[in-house]
Design a protein around this motif. Structure first.
Motif, PDB file in Angstrom:
ATOM      1  N   MET A   1     -24.120  -6.049  -3.523  1.00 14.01           N
ATOM      2  CA  MET A   1     -24.224  -5.270  -4.752  1.00 14.01           C
ATOM      3  C   MET A   1     -25.104  -4.038  -4.552  1.00 14.01           C
ATOM      4  O   MET A   1     -24.825  -2.947  -5.056  1.00 14.01           O
ATOM      5  CB  MET A   1     -24.785  -6.147  -5.884  1.00 14.01           C
ATOM      6  CG  MET A   1     -24.853  -5.435  -7.231  1.00 14.01           C
ATOM      7  SD  MET A   1     -23.231  -4.960  -7.866  1.00 14.01           S
ATOM      8  CE  MET A   1     -22.589  -6.592  -8.274  1.00 14.01           C
ATOM      9  N   GLU A   2     -26.215  -4.228  -3.807  1.00 13.87           N
ATOM     10  CA  GLU A   2     -27.129  -3.113  -3.569  1.00 13.87           C
ATOM     11  C   GLU A   2     -26.438  -2.017  -2.755  1.00 13.87           C
ATOM     12  O   GLU A   2     -26.605  -0.822  -3.037  1.00 13.87           O
ATOM     13  CB  GLU A   2     -28.372  -3.614  -2.830  1.00 13.87           C
ATOM     14  CG  GLU A   2     -29.391  -2.517  -2.570  1.00 13.87           C
ATOM     15  CD  GLU A   2     -30.620  -3.040  -1.848  1.00 13.87           C
ATOM     16  OE1 GLU A   2     -31.455  -2.227  -1.431  1.00 13.87           O
ATOM     17  OE2 GLU A   2     -30.730  -4.281  -1.706  1.00 13.87           O
ATOM     18  N   LEU A   3     -25.658  -2.406  -1.736  1.00 13.18           N
ATOM     19  CA  LEU A   3     -24.944  -1.437  -0.925  1.00 13.18           C
ATOM     20  C   LEU A   3     -23.920  -0.664  -1.762  1.00 13.18           C
ATOM     21  O   LEU A   3     -23.757   0.558  -1.611  1.00 13.18           O
ATOM     22  CB  LEU A   3     -24.246  -2.142   0.240  1.00 13.18           C
ATOM     23  CG  LEU A   3     -23.473  -1.241   1.214  1.00 13.18           C
ATOM     24  CD1 LEU A   3     -24.400  -0.224   1.857  1.00 13.18           C
ATOM     25  CD2 LEU A   3     -22.774  -2.087   2.272  1.00 13.18           C
ATOM     26  N   LEU A   4     -23.247  -1.374  -2.659  1.00 11.98           N
ATOM     27  CA  LEU A   4     -22.279  -0.726  -3.541  1.00 11.98           C
ATOM     28  C   LEU A   4     -22.966   0.298  -4.445  1.00 11.98           C
ATOM     29  O   LEU A   4     -22.458   1.401  -4.654  1.00 11.98           O
ATOM     30  CB  LEU A   4     -21.555  -1.772  -4.383  1.00 11.98           C
ATOM     31  CG  LEU A   4     -20.549  -1.231  -5.413  1.00 11.98           C
ATOM     32  CD1 LEU A   4     -19.443  -0.446  -4.726  1.00 11.98           C
ATOM     33  CD2 LEU A   4     -19.968  -2.384  -6.235  1.00 11.98           C
ATOM     34  N   LEU A   5     -24.137  -0.070  -4.971  1.00 14.75           N
ATOM     35  CA  LEU A   5     -24.875   0.854  -5.835  1.00 14.75           C
ATOM     36  C   LEU A   5     -25.291   2.104  -5.066  1.00 14.75           C
ATOM     37  O   LEU A   5     -25.179   3.231  -5.585  1.00 14.75           O
ATOM     38  CB  LEU A   5     -26.112   0.141  -6.402  1.00 14.75           C
ATOM     39  CG  LEU A   5     -27.009   0.984  -7.309  1.00 14.75           C
ATOM     40  CD1 LEU A   5     -26.242   1.450  -8.535  1.00 14.75           C
ATOM     41  CD2 LEU A   5     -28.250   0.187  -7.717  1.00 14.75           C
ATOM     42  N   VAL A   6     -25.762   1.919  -3.837  1.00 14.47           N
ATOM     43  CA  VAL A   6     -26.143   3.071  -3.011  1.00 14.47           C
ATOM     44  C   VAL A   6     -24.946   3.976  -2.763  1.00 14.47           C
ATOM     45  O   VAL A   6     -25.043   5.212  -2.842  1.00 14.47           O
ATOM     46  CB  VAL A   6     -26.748   2.583  -1.679  1.00 14.47           C
ATOM     47  CG1 VAL A   6     -26.934   3.755  -0.715  1.00 14.47           C
ATOM     48  CG2 VAL A   6     -28.076   1.894  -1.922  1.00 14.47           C
ATOM     49  N   ALA A   7     -23.779   3.371  -2.469  1.00 16.06           N
ATOM     50  CA  ALA A   7     -22.574   4.159  -2.213  1.00 16.06           C
ATOM     51  C   ALA A   7     -22.153   4.945  -3.451  1.00 16.06           C
ATOM     52  O   ALA A   7     -21.801   6.130  -3.365  1.00 16.06           O
ATOM     53  CB  ALA A   7     -21.443   3.245  -1.751  1.00 16.06           C
ATOM     54  N   VAL A   8     -22.212   4.288  -4.619  1.00 15.07           N
ATOM     55  CA  VAL A   8     -21.828   4.974  -5.860  1.00 15.07           C
ATOM     56  C   VAL A   8     -22.770   6.141  -6.143  1.00 15.07           C
ATOM     57  O   VAL A   8     -22.332   7.256  -6.460  1.00 15.07           O
ATOM     58  CB  VAL A   8     -21.815   3.972  -7.035  1.00 15.07           C
ATOM     59  CG1 VAL A   8     -21.660   4.710  -8.362  1.00 15.07           C
ATOM     60  CG2 VAL A   8     -20.690   2.964  -6.862  1.00 15.07           C
ATOM     61  N   VAL A   9     -24.063   5.895  -6.042  1.00 10.71           N
ATOM     62  CA  VAL A   9     -25.038   6.964  -6.288  1.00 10.71           C
ATOM     63  C   VAL A   9     -24.859   8.092  -5.277  1.00 10.71           C
ATOM     64  O   VAL A   9     -24.942   9.280  -5.622  1.00 10.71           O
ATOM     65  CB  VAL A   9     -26.469   6.399  -6.237  1.00 10.71           C
ATOM     66  CG1 VAL A   9     -27.489   7.528  -6.314  1.00 10.71           C
ATOM     67  CG2 VAL A   9     -26.684   5.413  -7.366  1.00 10.71           C
ATOM     68  N   GLY A  10     -24.602   7.726  -4.029  1.00 13.87           N
ATOM     69  CA  GLY A  10     -24.400   8.745  -3.000  1.00 13.87           C
ATOM     70  C   GLY A  10     -23.214   9.650  -3.288  1.00 13.87           C
ATOM     71  O   GLY A  10     -23.297  10.876  -3.154  1.00 13.87           O
ATOM     72  N   VAL A  11     -22.082   9.061  -3.697  1.00 16.62           N
ATOM     73  CA  VAL A  11     -20.904   9.857  -4.017  1.00 16.62           C
ATOM     74  C   VAL A  11     -21.169  10.773  -5.202  1.00 16.62           C
ATOM     75  O   VAL A  11     -20.769  11.946  -5.217  1.00 16.62           O
ATOM     76  CB  VAL A  11     -19.686   8.942  -4.293  1.00 16.62           C
ATOM     77  CG1 VAL A  11     -18.515   9.755  -4.822  1.00 16.62           C
ATOM     78  CG2 VAL A  11     -19.282   8.202  -3.027  1.00 16.62           C
ATOM     79  N   VAL A  12     -21.874  10.256  -6.217  1.00 16.06           N
ATOM     80  CA  VAL A  12     -22.209  11.085  -7.387  1.00 16.06           C
ATOM     81  C   VAL A  12     -23.099  12.254  -6.979  1.00 16.06           C
ATOM     82  O   VAL A  12     -22.869  13.414  -7.382  1.00 16.06           O
ATOM     83  CB  VAL A  12     -22.897  10.227  -8.469  1.00 16.06           C
ATOM     84  CG1 VAL A  12     -23.429  11.114  -9.594  1.00 16.06           C
ATOM     85  CG2 VAL A  12     -21.922   9.203  -9.027  1.00 16.06           C
ATOM     86  N   VAL A  13     -24.114  11.980  -6.168  1.00 20.44           N
ATOM     87  CA  VAL A  13     -25.023  13.044  -5.731  1.00 20.44           C
ATOM     88  C   VAL A  13     -24.281  14.087  -4.897  1.00 20.44           C
ATOM     89  O   VAL A  13     -24.450  15.297  -5.088  1.00 20.44           O
ATOM     90  CB  VAL A  13     -26.199  12.448  -4.935  1.00 20.44           C
ATOM     91  CG1 VAL A  13     -27.031  13.550  -4.277  1.00 20.44           C
ATOM     92  CG2 VAL A  13     -27.079  11.604  -5.836  1.00 20.44           C
ATOM     93  N   VAL A  14     -23.443  13.627  -3.978  1.00 18.31           N
ATOM     94  CA  VAL A  14     -22.678  14.558  -3.144  1.00 18.31           C
ATOM     95  C   VAL A  14     -21.769  15.436  -4.005  1.00 18.31           C
ATOM     96  O   VAL A  14     -21.693  16.660  -3.821  1.00 18.31           O
ATOM     97  CB  VAL A  14     -21.856  13.783  -2.090  1.00 18.31           C
ATOM     98  CG1 VAL A  14     -20.833  14.701  -1.418  1.00 18.31           C
ATOM     99  CG2 VAL A  14     -22.775  13.164  -1.044  1.00 18.31           C
ATOM    100  N   SER A  15     -21.079  14.833  -4.940  1.00 16.52           N
ATOM    101  CA  SER A  15     -20.148  15.589  -5.784  1.00 16.52           C
ATOM    102  C   SER A  15     -20.883  16.614  -6.631  1.00 16.52           C
ATOM    103  O   SER A  15     -20.475  17.788  -6.703  1.00 16.52           O
ATOM    104  CB  SER A  15     -19.363  14.623  -6.690  1.00 16.52           C
ATOM    105  OG  SER A  15     -18.660  13.676  -5.916  1.00 16.52           O
TER     106      SER A  15
END
Length: 572
Positions: free
Chosen positions: A1-15
């Motif tokens: 779950m933590e890895l998924l949250l990091v990935a989601v936040v990362g994509v949002v920040v990149v976009s």
């Protein structure tokens, strides 16, 4: 779950960073590096450490493949000689200069470790070069920077691999290193080319556009993995596969496949490229901690990184100066008058051979003459290109300053063998990569404005060039119309009366209002688009038109074909 949250936040920040940073005058990649550094310094954020294999194997092959697909092949061929020099010779010279520097300032460092460190700092980064593409510099300069950054990884990583092997066994013969380098490049070219050709054929057979694009995602890895197993450069193999795919897409793929590829790969490139820059910033805390624990401190590493960056810029400036000088001398020797005089001599020699020949037509001689005339025609168009896009000292200055280091340097540094200098060298590599990105990346737009470079060539096709391509395609369509070899999609022939009645209208520039056209007229227009596309593929081989103009014309044909097919499928 933590890895998924990091990935989601990362994509949002990149976009968000990619979309919003240009509004405040900052390139998206630079903003992401700054965000990563800022986040890493927060006290509640844990140290960020990533396996370098994830970058070298999981991220770089698709990124380099995507860049290679979009590489303007005609312009790349024209400047292949200076690109090869930047990719091979400059890396070798830079490696030697840095090895001397590290040998002088780091007491007791293994000479092969100094060479390996110089090798991983020497190549410019394809991801970092994306910053240069956003500042509006000459398309020819962009092509040279892209070509260099796509190919110099082979030289760097082979040198690094050879140096690491030498550290393990004590020495490596120079002849063996040269053979390893040659083998690595040859294997990469062969495997990458075969994978690219095979992917074109398989994907052309696979009609489903979504499945087709999904298959394209594995192509760079299919090229990378076997090449590495054979001792070659997997990254170069991914680049070669991308170039082959990019050049064959116009012939083998349908409009839906090309459009799907473009949109999906742009998304993949955005996410991966942004993640790379974000990760570079996030790694700061762990790298700093390792240096402090190793009692090296930060000042020594910062001073050493500054010296290394100065050496890289100085060597690059000297090499580019020599490059521009040799290019200018070559341009003086290769003039249009000399090429045209050579063409006249060939025609005269062939005519005398025909006059003195007592036999019939010589097919072998005629084929040779046809090949020579095509080469001469290509040379003349190349000369026109060089005259329209000359390289002066201002362009050379941009080439020097746009040579930024990036994630390849940082990831490769973490593959250095364990030892007392490892933490220091990784810290130096990080500072050189991030320092060049921030220093050169932030100041590059200012430098371009200060130089006031006036380029007669633009990034897109000119109106005159586009008009000439449209005329060529209309003439080809008219020729197919008169020969009667156009057929409907089901293979049935058109009514001759229909062809005669609408032929003149269909060979004119396209009309937006097609609501009154009958079914057979839409079918005829669709068949003529196929004839135009054949002619466009022929035009892409002789170098008469720029890659930008050819791609623009192909996009117009694709859009027209998709529109017609939708009308035919929906209305009838």
């Amino acid at each position: 779950m933590e890895l998924l949250l990091v990935a989601v936040v990362g994509v949002v920040v990149v976009s968000l960073a990619t979309a919003l940073a240009p509004r405040v005058g900052i390139a998206g990649p630079l903003a992401l590096v700054a965000i990563g550094i800022g986040v890493s310094l927060l006290p509640f954020v844990p140290a960020w450490e990533i396996d370098p294999e994830i970058i070298l194997v999981g991220v770089l092959p698709p990124l380099l493949y995507s860049s290679a697909v979009q590489l303007p092949a005609i312009e790349f061929r024209r400047d292949f000689r200076p690109i090869a020099g930047l990719s091979i010779l400059l890396v070798l010279v830079s490696t030697a200069a840095l090895a001397v520097l590290f040998g002088l300032v780091i007491p007791g460092i293994d000479p092969y470790l100094a060479i390996g460190m110089g090798a991983l700092l020497s190549p410019t980064d394809a991801v970092a070069t994306s910053i240069a593409k956003r500042v509006g510099i000459s398309p020819r300069v962009v092509t040279m920077l892209e070509g260099e950054s796509l190919l110099n990884d082979a030289t760097s990583l082979v040198l690094l691999r050879t140096a690491v092997a030498a550290i393990a066994i004590g020495s490596v013969p120079i002849g063996g290193a040269v053979i390893d380098f040659g083998w690595g490049v040859v294997v990469a070219i062969v495997v990458g080319g075969l994978v690219g050709l095979l992917a074109l054929r398989v994907r052309a057979w696979l009609a489903h556009s979504a499945a087709n694009t999904a298959l394209s995602f594995v192509v760079p890895f299919v090229a990378y993995l076997p090449t590495e197993q054979l001792g070659g450069s997997g990254l170069v193999a991914a680049v070669v596969a991308g170039i082959v795919t990019g050049q064959g897409a116009a012939r083998w793929f349908t409009p839906e496949q090309r459009l799907s590829d473009e949109l999906n790969w742009r998304t993949v490139e955005l996410v991966l490229e942004g993640a790379v820059f974000l990760i570079m910033g996030l790694q700061l805390k762990e790298i700093v901690r390792l240096n402090i624990e190793d009692h090296q401190g930060l000042w020594h590493g910062a001073w050493l990184a500054g010296c290394a960056l100065l050496v890289l810029i100085a060597v690059r400036a000297a090499y580019v100066s020599v490059l521009l000088w040799t290019q200018a001398r070559r341009a003086k020797r290769m003039t249009r008058a000399r090429v045209e005089a050579f063409a006249r001599r060939i025609d005269g020699a062939v005519q005398r051979s025909r006059d003195t020949s007592s036999g019939g037509p010589d097919e072998r001689r005629d084929r040779w003459l046809s090949r020579m005339r095509r080469r001469i025609s290509r040379t003349l168009t190349d000369l026109d290109y060089y005259q329209a896009s000359p390289l002066g000292w201002k362009h050379g200055t941009v080439i020097v300053w746009a040579g930024m280091r990036g994630v390849v340097t940082l990831a490769a540094a973490q593959t250095l063998p364990a030892g007392p200098e490892q933490a220091l060298l990784v810290f130096v590599a990080f500072l050189v990569a991030v320092g060049s990105l921030l220093l050169q990346g932030f100041t590059l737009p200012w430098l371009v404005r200060a130089l006031r470079i006036e380029d007669s060539a633009s990034a897109g096709p000119t109106a005159e060039e586009q008009r000439r391509i449209d005329e060529e395609m209309r003439v080809a369509a008219a020729a197919h119309l008169t020969t009667g070899d156009l057929t409907k999609r089901d293979g049935r022939a058109f009514d001759p009366a229909l062809v005669e009645r609408v032929g003149s209208r269909l060979t004119q520039p396209p009309d937006d209002d097609v609501t009154s056209l009958a079914h057979d007229m839409l079918e005829l227009r669709l068949a003529m688009i196929g004839a135009m596309r054949v002619r466009l593929n022929d035009l892409s081989r002789d170098g008469t038109f720029s890659t930008a103009a050819l791609r623009h014309a192909l996009a117009e044909l694709d859009a027209d074909q998709l529109s017609l097919e939708l009308r035919l499928d929906d209305d009838f």
